[in-house]
Design an enzyme around this catalytic site. Structure first.
Site, PDB file in Angstrom:
ATOM      1  N   ASP A  75     -17.724 -11.183 -33.055  1.00 43.68           N
ATOM      2  CA  ASP A  75     -17.749 -10.542 -34.381  1.00 43.68           C
ATOM      3  C   ASP A  75     -16.345 -10.145 -34.836  1.00 43.68           C
ATOM      4  O   ASP A  75     -16.020 -10.218 -36.021  1.00 43.68           O
ATOM      5  CB  ASP A  75     -18.661  -9.307 -34.357  1.00 43.68           C
ATOM      6  CG  ASP A  75     -20.120  -9.673 -34.160  1.00 43.68           C
ATOM      7  OD1 ASP A  75     -20.508 -10.773 -34.600  1.00 43.68           O
ATOM      8  OD2 ASP A  75     -20.875  -8.876 -33.578  1.00 43.68           O
ATOM      9  N   GLU A  87     -18.491 -11.953 -46.668  1.00 37.79           N
ATOM     10  CA  GLU A  87     -19.186 -13.234 -46.758  1.00 37.79           C
ATOM     11  C   GLU A  87     -20.101 -13.261 -47.980  1.00 37.79           C
ATOM     12  O   GLU A  87     -20.765 -12.266 -48.283  1.00 37.79           O
ATOM     13  CB  GLU A  87     -20.023 -13.461 -45.503  1.00 37.79           C
ATOM     14  CG  GLU A  87     -19.238 -13.442 -44.211  1.00 37.79           C
ATOM     15  CD  GLU A  87     -20.148 -13.329 -43.007  1.00 37.79           C
ATOM     16  OE1 GLU A  87     -20.426 -14.365 -42.391  1.00 37.79           O
ATOM     17  OE2 GLU A  87     -20.586 -12.209 -42.710  1.00 37.79           O
ATOM     18  N   ASP A 102     -17.489  -8.657 -41.372  1.00 36.30           N
ATOM     19  CA  ASP A 102     -18.469  -9.600 -40.835  1.00 36.30           C
ATOM     20  C   ASP A 102     -19.780  -8.854 -40.620  1.00 36.30           C
ATOM     21  O   ASP A 102     -19.789  -7.735 -40.083  1.00 36.30           O
ATOM     22  CB  ASP A 102     -17.979 -10.183 -39.510  1.00 36.30           C
ATOM     23  CG  ASP A 102     -18.996 -11.132 -38.892  1.00 36.30           C
ATOM     24  OD1 ASP A 102     -19.349 -12.130 -39.542  1.00 36.30           O
ATOM     25  OD2 ASP A 102     -19.456 -10.848 -37.758  1.00 36.30           O
TER      26      ASP A 102
END
Length: 424
Positions: free
Chosen positions: A400, A324, A225
């Protein structure tokens, strides 16, 4: 097989002075430019002839039957070898091949009118065939023997050999490791280049090596992340293993440089004659220098972070890294815009693949709002930037960390999509 390039500054020639060596490099660079532009010209003329031939006879002509060569490389070499006689013939062939490859890449766009015909500039790199280089380690450092001059040119220079030995700046440990592995034969030297930047000459050493095959024993998934508080937060699926990297190092440096840029801009408005020079270029030069420092810092940090990520994946037996997909990154997020997360991802991908680790990009939507424990998704699950608290099951954890666990989940895109369908 993977190919990489490492840059080394040429410190000095060993077997001649800089006046002679500089002249040789400039002469060969000039000839290289002419050779490549002439090759492009031959390719363009052949394209025009082929089109006319097709219109007249309904089929394209065959290169071998027309010129006696299977492709334009042989034809160009035969034409140019007697005109440009200063280059080592292997390097001449390499330059012609590079120009032909450039033509093949651009052909469709040129014909459509979307791109101009390639024209190589005066600063074109000098091509080196892989057999035109030999690296040795001496007491003084690393010596590279470069075969540059042809037999005709070496006589003109009154030299017994067309080979020139140079001392290079080996740089840091990573750079030295590459040289040592090339010497040992672990890395194979590929076609490389010599180029000039800011009155300094550099060797762009190209080398290739085998990529590790995927390790089937690594069945874990590492989720990455990226964010503001932590540029990188890592978590392993179905494991307590996790690691975070603080964002202070990045943010502090960026703020320092931005402050310095503002100071330089103010100084530029009230600068003396020394800064006025030839106009705006002289005034903004210190500002451009400061911006270069930011770019160099970003590159260094992203190398450092990507290395840490891949090492963490290997340590925890991860065969897959999921990150991501940041193509649709929020343009309102100033921090993410100012930091090159895409560059970080590319470096992670490259380093991971060398270790036999697969990299997957997943849709980041809702990964920060989903509870990694019960799977419930709601925007109120994240009441604060750094805090996650599920309004359904009450699970509370670092935001997170929660997001990275979601990203590490197999088929997380499909899981989130199914949940949203059921909710509607």
């Amino acid at each position: 097989m993977a190919t990489k390039v490492m840059r080394y500054q040429i410190i000095k020639p060993i077997d001649c002075n800089w006046d002679l060596f500089g002249k040789v490099l400039r002469d060969i660079q000039y000839d290289t430019r002419q050779i490549m532009n002439r090759t492009i010209q031959y390719c363009w003329e052949w394209q025009g002839y082929s089109s006319d031939y097709k219109i007249a006879k309904g089929e394209y002509p065959k290169t071998r039957e027309t010129f006696g060569y299977s492709d334009m490389r042989g034809y160009a070499y035969d034409k140019l070898k007697s005109i440009y006689q200063r280059l080592n013939t292997a390097n001449l062939t390499t330059s012609i091949t590079r120009a032909v490859q450039r033509w093949k890449t651009d052909t469709k766009d040129v014909i459509r009118g979307d791109k101009s015909i390639a024209c190589f500039r005066a600063d074109v790199p000098i091509d080196l065939h892989n057999k035109s280089m030999n690296i040795e380690k001496s007491d003084d450092g690393y010596i590279v023997a470069l075969s540059l001059a042809s037999n005709i040119y070496k006589k003109e220079l009154d030299r017994n050999s067309g080979q020139f030995s140079v001392l290079i700046n080996e740089g840091n440990k990573s750079n030295r490791d590459v040289l040592d592995r090339c010497i040992a034969g672990q890395y194979k030297i590929s076609a490389s280049q010599i180029l000039r930047e800011k009155n300094k000459w550099f060797l762009n050493l190209s080398y290739s090596f085998e990529i590790s095959k995927p390790d089937k024993s690594r069945d874990n998934i590492l989720g990455i992340d990226v964010g503001i508080v932590h540029p990188v937060y890592m978590a392993v699926y179905n494991s307590p293993a996790r690691r975070s990297i603080s964002g202070g190092e990045i943010d502090n440096f960026r703020k320092q440089v931005q402050k310095r840029i503002k100071e330089l801009q103010l100084q530029g408005k009230q600068c003396g004659e020394g800064r006025i020079g030839h106009g705006i270029k002289t005034r903004v030069k210190p500002i451009e220098f400061a911006k270069d420092k930011v770019a160099n810092f970003r590159n260094t940090i992203n190398h450092k972070y990507s290395k840490a990520i891949v090492e963490f994946a290997i340590k925890n037996g991860c065969g897959i890294i999921q990150m991501e997909d940041l193509k649709g990154i929020n343009t309102d997020n100033v921090f993410l815009k100012n930091w090159t997360y895409y560059d970080l991802q590319q470096k992670v991908k490259y380093k991971a693949e060398l270790e036999g680790i697969e990299v997957k990009l997943i849709d980041p939507q809702y990964t920060s709002q989903r509870c990694c424990k019960c799977g419930y998704i709601h925007r109120d699950n994240r009441p604060e930037q750094a805090k996650f608290k599920c309004i359904d099951c009450g699970f509370e954890v670092n935001a997170d960390y929660n997001a990275s666990l979601n990203i590490a989940t197999p088929d997380i895109d499909k899981i989130i999509l199914e949940f949203l369908k059921c909710e509607t």
